[in-house]
Design a protein around this motif. Structure first.
Motif, PDB file in Angstrom:
ATOM      1  N   LYS B   3       0.833  -1.216   0.000  1.00  0.00           N
ATOM      2  CA  LYS B   3       0.000   0.000   0.000  1.00  0.00           C
ATOM      3  C   LYS B   3       0.861   1.258   0.000  1.00  0.00           C
ATOM      4  O   LYS B   3       2.049   1.215   0.322  1.00  0.00           O
ATOM      5  CB  LYS B   3      -0.968  -0.019   1.160  1.00  0.00           C
ATOM      6  CG  LYS B   3      -0.362  -0.170   2.519  1.00  0.00           C
ATOM      7  CD  LYS B   3      -1.469  -0.231   3.548  1.00  0.00           C
ATOM      8  CE  LYS B   3      -1.148  -1.244   4.608  1.00  0.00           C
ATOM      9  NZ  LYS B   3      -2.129  -1.429   5.617  1.00  0.00           N
ATOM     10  N   LYS B   4       0.208   2.359  -0.364  1.00  0.00           N
ATOM     11  CA  LYS B   4       0.920   3.626  -0.369  1.00  0.00           C
ATOM     12  C   LYS B   4       0.989   4.168   1.061  1.00  0.00           C
ATOM     13  O   LYS B   4       0.077   3.932   1.851  1.00  0.00           O
ATOM     14  CB  LYS B   4       0.190   4.626  -1.280  1.00  0.00           C
ATOM     15  CG  LYS B   4       0.257   4.218  -2.723  1.00  0.00           C
ATOM     16  CD  LYS B   4      -0.535   5.140  -3.592  1.00  0.00           C
ATOM     17  CE  LYS B   4      -0.416   4.651  -5.039  1.00  0.00           C
ATOM     18  NZ  LYS B   4      -1.319   5.354  -5.925  1.00  0.00           N
ATOM     19  N   GLU B   6       0.546   6.973   2.337  1.00  0.00           N
ATOM     20  CA  GLU B   6      -0.550   7.840   2.776  1.00  0.00           C
ATOM     21  C   GLU B   6      -1.764   7.028   3.238  1.00  0.00           C
ATOM     22  O   GLU B   6      -2.634   7.551   3.926  1.00  0.00           O
ATOM     23  CB  GLU B   6      -0.974   8.797   1.644  1.00  0.00           C
ATOM     24  CG  GLU B   6       0.135   9.715   1.138  1.00  0.00           C
ATOM     25  CD  GLU B   6       0.634  10.721   2.169  1.00  0.00           C
ATOM     26  OE1 GLU B   6      -0.061  10.943   3.157  1.00  0.00           O
ATOM     27  OE2 GLU B   6       1.745  11.251   1.971  1.00  0.00           O
ATOM     28  N   GLU B   7      -1.785   5.757   2.826  1.00  0.00           N
ATOM     29  CA  GLU B   7      -2.940   4.929   3.214  1.00  0.00           C
ATOM     30  C   GLU B   7      -2.713   4.220   4.541  1.00  0.00           C
ATOM     31  O   GLU B   7      -3.609   3.551   5.065  1.00  0.00           O
ATOM     32  CB  GLU B   7      -3.207   3.885   2.125  1.00  0.00           C
ATOM     33  CG  GLU B   7      -3.719   4.495   0.830  1.00  0.00           C
ATOM     34  CD  GLU B   7      -3.594   3.538  -0.345  1.00  0.00           C
ATOM     35  OE1 GLU B   7      -3.195   2.373  -0.145  1.00  0.00           O
ATOM     36  OE2 GLU B   7      -3.875   3.971  -1.482  1.00  0.00           O
ATOM     37  N   PRO B   9      -2.883   3.546   8.142  1.00  0.00           N
ATOM     38  CA  PRO B   9      -3.803   4.174   9.107  1.00  0.00           C
ATOM     39  C   PRO B   9      -3.096   4.849  10.284  1.00  0.00           C
ATOM     40  O   PRO B   9      -3.575   5.841  10.817  1.00  0.00           O
ATOM     41  CB  PRO B   9      -4.678   3.009   9.590  1.00  0.00           C
ATOM     42  CG  PRO B   9      -3.910   1.772   9.265  1.00  0.00           C
ATOM     43  CD  PRO B   9      -3.091   2.079   8.066  1.00  0.00           C
ATOM     44  N   LYS B  12      -2.438   8.422   9.878  1.00  0.00           N
ATOM     45  CA  LYS B  12      -3.645   9.244  10.097  1.00  0.00           C
ATOM     46  C   LYS B  12      -3.866   9.462  11.591  1.00  0.00           C
ATOM     47  O   LYS B  12      -4.290  10.539  12.018  1.00  0.00           O
ATOM     48  CB  LYS B  12      -4.851   8.550   9.461  1.00  0.00           C
ATOM     49  CG  LYS B  12      -4.801   8.586   7.958  1.00  0.00           C
ATOM     50  CD  LYS B  12      -6.080   8.049   7.347  1.00  0.00           C
ATOM     51  CE  LYS B  12      -5.945   8.016   5.837  1.00  0.00           C
ATOM     52  NZ  LYS B  12      -6.276   6.726   5.261  1.00  0.00           N
ATOM     53  N   ASP B 225       3.331  -2.333   9.436  1.00  0.00           N
ATOM     54  CA  ASP B 225       2.716  -1.901   8.180  1.00  0.00           C
ATOM     55  C   ASP B 225       3.725  -1.260   7.223  1.00  0.00           C
ATOM     56  O   ASP B 225       3.573  -1.342   6.003  1.00  0.00           O
ATOM     57  CB  ASP B 225       1.575  -0.908   8.457  1.00  0.00           C
ATOM     58  CG  ASP B 225       0.312  -1.625   8.914  1.00  0.00           C
ATOM     59  OD1 ASP B 225       0.394  -2.857   9.165  1.00  0.00           O
ATOM     60  OD2 ASP B 225      -0.738  -0.971   9.044  1.00  0.00           O
TER      61      ASP B 225
END
Lengths: 445, 392
Positions: B3-4, B6-7, B9, B12, B225
């Motif tokens: 995954k990128k 920015e994705e 979690p 965030k 991750d």
């Protein structure tokens, strides 16, 4: 009422000492002596133990001297700015660095010589953000002068305990073999002891002289005091300095007894705050000439090199009484350990200017009590862009004094960067302030 | 396909904690019923507060123009000290029970004094006489003594006896946080750093304002991750950020995302970066001595880094190592306006970078940043670095 005035008889003694001081540093090597450089607050008694031919150069008074000579100062400041020094850094320090960077040395009379005399070592203290780093960079500018800074940030005198004092004493103890190694000299504890006695004598005597200025008319005005207090900042552990202060004390005491004042007319008594704008001391003369207003001093002038009792044990009240010398305290200093402990404790506890860095509450009490004890009518505060240490708490103190009903004026400037001063604006501030207080110009009376 | 970044979690979450730090603290208080202490400088021994059940949070600014502090702090004091006091005066720290300062620079001190006096909800304050001379051998035992007094003051205020067991637990949690963030930083040594300086700043600053237990939990899964992250941006020029408190998102976004020439911060040598967490507490039978060792020997703030007999700056030694370890090509010296300790190092720092063949650009940060001017300067800087690659 017209007051009797007369020049200070010992004025020239102080002037000559200062002239000799800068020359001695310059010529130290011709005589096989030792040069060291450091803050005016350095524990200057310690290098005295290296011999009787040890000559200091303290940075703040040197920076102030540079500032007084505008053109030399401008050259210093611009030279060091080209090396990346920020313009808001300590003005004294930038003049000092700039002087080294130009490889030019300024004497007290304004004459300039080359090269800048390199010290054998730097020995300083650290209390504000600059002191130790000042000499660290100076050492780099001078190709690696050995440098030792003593951390004194242990808190105000009334909160001292053994562990705090020991922290400073241990650093001083380590400094001695360090100096021996650098200079190749054997340390003489007797010279240290003599210097430590002299230091306390000079600092406490200066405090006693300042107390005499409580008299009305005041025997001294602050602009002249600048030339007097400075010996405590250039070489206070030299027994000759204490002797000069005793001579001055006797003369000032006699002036008080005979009602001799500093000004012919004294209609307004005020204090200043912060180091003055050294390039614009005419501010003081303007106030004297136009308003018969006398500056009685400042925390800076009284406390920079003065030994005072300071905060009481509970930390509730500031006491403007001279600190005791070893003789007055009934203490006999017989060895190195006792000497180091005395000088550490005396400075940490009684040096007024080392107290208010830890709380603006201290500075509020200190300033308020000074205004009360000396019967001043007001305070004129220099919001000094050239020193972040002395500028600390200034605005909080202003707020406190205003709430206490004390008239306060502020003007912005810089103690050691003549480019940062607006002369016309400052005189306007003074005129407006005096007018608001109903103080008439002498010429209008 | 991974995954990128920015994705991911956890990023965030860091951002949410960063943005909603006050909401987090209020929620923590509601849930735990404990006290919260704001601290002014990263020399604060947070472990002692944490061991007493207190949540330490760093007092930070909001990067919004203000004038509320002008009656109390001089204009030539740094924007950060103004900004932090402004937050208190505007009531944004209305949940704090206490405030403390481990003695640092004069500007922080002044801001702290005014905060204590003028922010009405402050019930408890403690000014610790933290030594300035961290390069002298007597600083550690002296700090141990100051920590002992701090511990007693916290105990008296909270009514909690801080046992060795509680201190061990706090040290363990804090050390874990340090280890995990260091692992994240180490991933940035590679050719394609998985995160940017902006991400790193949000990770570090969020750790300063939330319970470390919560932060550790997220960090652990973040590290997992990150293994699957597909780096979808060009690294470009590898930069080191040098500064004091650099948490202005707009500035980091500009350099890493807003310039035509690609660039990535691979290391932040600042107190919202590595200086905060780089060094751990080493076990010692005497817990306070262990803490004293850590705080004295950590990568120093320039305010405390100066010669005590030997003409060295420990921070510079660290920077030189980072230049090599992280393959740094350029340095941005993000100078907080009026910050004397950093300004005092700049002339020598320039020499250090020149010696190490690292090009450097000095920018002066304020409460808000002149993004347009910065864009021009950073672009020119990166372009010049690119040209060197082209011609040599």
């Amino acid at each position: 009422m017209e007051v009797k005035v007369r020049p200070l008889e010992c004025w020239n003694d102080f002037k000559k000492y200062r002239e000799r001081y800068y020359k001695n540093y310059l010529e130290a090597k011709d005589k096989g002596g030792i040069r060291w450089a450091g803050s005016a607050w350095a524990f200057d008694a310690i290098p005295h133990g290296l011999g009787e031919d040890v000559y200091p150069l303290t940075g703040e008074p040197y920076g102030a001297t540079c500032a007084f000579f505008h053109e030399f100062s401008r050259q210093c400041l611009e030279t060091i700015e080209r090396k990346g020094a920020a313009r808001d850094l300590c003005g004294y320090m930038r003049n000092y660095w700039g002087s080294i960077a130009q490889n030019k040395y300024l004497l007290a009379d304004g004459s300039i010589v080359e090269p800048f005399p390199r010290p054998d070592f730097n020995f300083t203290i650290h209390i504000c953000c600059s002191h130790a780093k000042w000499y660290h960079y100076a050492a780099e500018l001078e190709n690696g002068v050995p440098t030792y800074a003593v951390d004194i940030s242990v808190g105000p005198g009334y909160l001292l305990d053994d562990k705090k004092i020991n922290y400073v004493v241990k650093q001083l103890n380590d400094a001695i073999p360090w100096m021996e190694k650098i200079t190749g000299r054997e340390y003489d504890d007797e010279l240290l002891i003599k210097a430590v006695y002299a230091e306390a004598d000079a600092m406490s005597t200066w405090a006693k002289i300042c107390k005499l200025n409580q008299a009305r008319p005041a025997p001294l005005e602050e602009k002249s005091m600048f030339s007097l207090y400075v010996l405590n900042l250039i070489n206070r552990s030299d027994p000759e300095v204490a002797k000069l202060y005793h001579k001055l004390y006797d003369e000032v005491e006699s002036r008080v007894k005979r009602g001799i004042g500093a000004l012919t007319h004294e209609q307004f008594r005020f204090f200043t705050d912060n180091p003055p704008p050294w390039a614009f001391l005419k501010v003081y003369r303007y106030l004297e000439k136009e308003y018969a207003a006398i500056s009685l001093g400042a925390i800076y002038t009284f406390g920079l090199g003065g030994g005072w009792i300071g905060m009481d044990e509970k930390g509730e009240k500031w006491i403007w009484e001279p600190a005791p010398t070893p003789e007055e305290a009934g203490v006999e200093i017989t060895n190195r350990e006792e000497a180091l402990r005395w000088t550490a404790e005396y400075n940490l506890r009684y040096r007024a200017s080392w107290q208010h860095e830890y709380s603006h509450w201290i500075r509020k009490l200190e300033t308020y009590q000074m205004i009360k004890d000396w019967n001043a009518d007001a305070i004129i505060m220099h919001i000094n862009r050239g020193c972040e240490l002395w500028n600390m708490s200034t605005l909080e103190v202003r707020d406190y004094l205003v709430k206490k009903g004390i008239p306060v004026a502020t003007y912005e400037g810089n103690m050691a960067d003549p480019r940062d001063f607006d002369e016309a604006r400052t005189f306007n501030v003074i005129d407006s302030f005096m007018q608001s207080l109903g103080i008439e110009r002498i010429s209008e009376k | 396909m991974g995954k990128k970044v920015e994705e991911v979690p956890q990023l965030k979450q860091f951002r949410e904690w960063f943005d909603k730090r006050h909401e987090y603290a209020k929620e923590w208080k509601r849930e735990n019923g404990g006290k919260i202490v704001g601290y002014y400088c990263t020399y604060c021994p947070e472990e002692i507060l944490y061991a007493a059940g207190v949540l330490p949070v760093r007092i930070l600014g909001s990067h919004e123009p203000e004038s509320i502090t002008r009656p109390y702090l001089h204009d030539m004091y740094c924007p950060f000290c103004h900004d932090t006091l402004a937050q208190g005066l505007q009531g944004r720290y209305d949940y704090l029970d206490g405030v403390t300062l481990a003695q640092s620079c004069l500007h922080m001190r002044q801001s702290y004094f005014s905060f204590v006096d003028r922010v009405p909800n402050i019930q408890w304050s403690y000014y610790m006489h933290f030594p300035h001379g961290v390069n002298n051998p007597h600083a550690t035992p002296y700090l141990r003594w100051e920590l002992e007094k701090f511990k007693s003051a916290v105990e008296e205020w909270t009514g909690v006896t801080i046992t060795n067991k509680e201190l061990d637990k706090a040290i363990e949690i804090y050390n874990k946080n340090r280890q995990l963030m260091k692992k994240v930083f180490e991933l940035r040594r590679g050719e394609k750093p998985p995160i940017t300086g902006l991400h790193a700043m949000e990770m570090v600053v969020s750790s300063q304002v939330v319970d470390k237990k919560d932060h550790n939990e997220i960090l652990e899964s973040f590290l997992e991750d990150l293994k699957d992250v597909e780096v979808d941006r060009e690294t470009g020029t590898r930069l080191i950020l040098i500064g004091s408190e650099d948490d202005d998102r707009s500035f980091l976004e500009l350099v890493e995302y807003g310039i035509n020439y690609p660039a990535t911060f691979v290391y932040e040598e600042c107190c919202t970066g590595a200086r905060y967490f780089w060094d751990e507490v080493r076990p010692n039978e005497d817990r306070l001595m262990a803490l004293a060792e850590r705080y004295v020997k950590r990568i120093p703030c320039p305010a405390k880094d100066w010669a005590a007999g030997e003409l060295i700056r420990r921070r510079f030694q660290h920077i030189e190592k980072v230049i090599k370890d992280y393959n740094v090509q350029g340095a941005i010296i993000a100078q907080m306006k009026f910050c004397d300790p950093h300004e005092l190092d700049i002339p020598s720092l320039r020499v250090l970078f020149d010696k190490n063949n690292v090009k450097h650009l000095t920018l002066e940060l304020d409460i808000t940043q002149p993004i347009g001017q910065f864009r021009t300067r950073v672009e020119a800087f990166l372009e010049a670095l690119g040209e060197e690659d082209l011609f040599f």
